[in-house]
Scaffold this motif. Sequence first.
Motif: not given
Length: 220
Positions: A175-202
């Motif tokens: 819809g936008t022809g921009s790279v930013w939707p792809d990058l925002v999603v990638a950053a969101t996935m990073a947040g999920l991984a970090i949050s889940g990783g801390w939960s498993v470690i605790r």
Amino acid sequence: MSAHCHHDQNAPGHNHGAPASGDPRYRRILWIALIVNAAMFMLELGAGMQSGSASLLADAIDFLGDAANYGLSLWVLAMALSWRARAALVKGASMLAFGVFVIGRVAWGAWQGLPPEPFTIGGVGLLALAANLGVAALLYAWREGDANMRGVWLCTRNDALGNLAVMGAALGVLGTGSVWPDLVVAATMAGLAISGGWSVIRHARRELACVDGSPSMHRH
């Protein structure tokens, strides 16, 4: 510490890993998950490189990490709780490392500024979602087990959420022809991984603390 150590794994109604360890269904499910994740890693790696999508590459690496985690789960499945908790620590650390990697990939993509090809992202993302939903449905019954089993469940759940986000990125790029939707999603996935990783470690550290304290508890 004792608040987390009072359970009896032999008592009815408790599912802290012992039932699943002896259940051949759980082992078969882990083998299915291992094969599915390894196959999806290969598919998404090629599609991510072809389309130039950071979110697909991030998801491909996540599939690779999950395949390794399922293999690790199979290895420690029948071992003592302490070994399964240590395996869960490795899983949590790998989820954290994945999140850090994706943050770096997002920064590189922002510097490049080239939009990916949206139709490949959407099609592969839909296939990945179907694969992860299937695995998540198989693992659902064991989501409240020990840290090792919880790590398996969280990885699969996060993957399904990430696939939905990847498909959203495809629509955003289209819809936008921009790279930013792809990058925002990638950053969101990073947040999920970090949050889940801390939960498993605790969770794993609590289990290790319970195991380490068990001799003194038995003496009383």
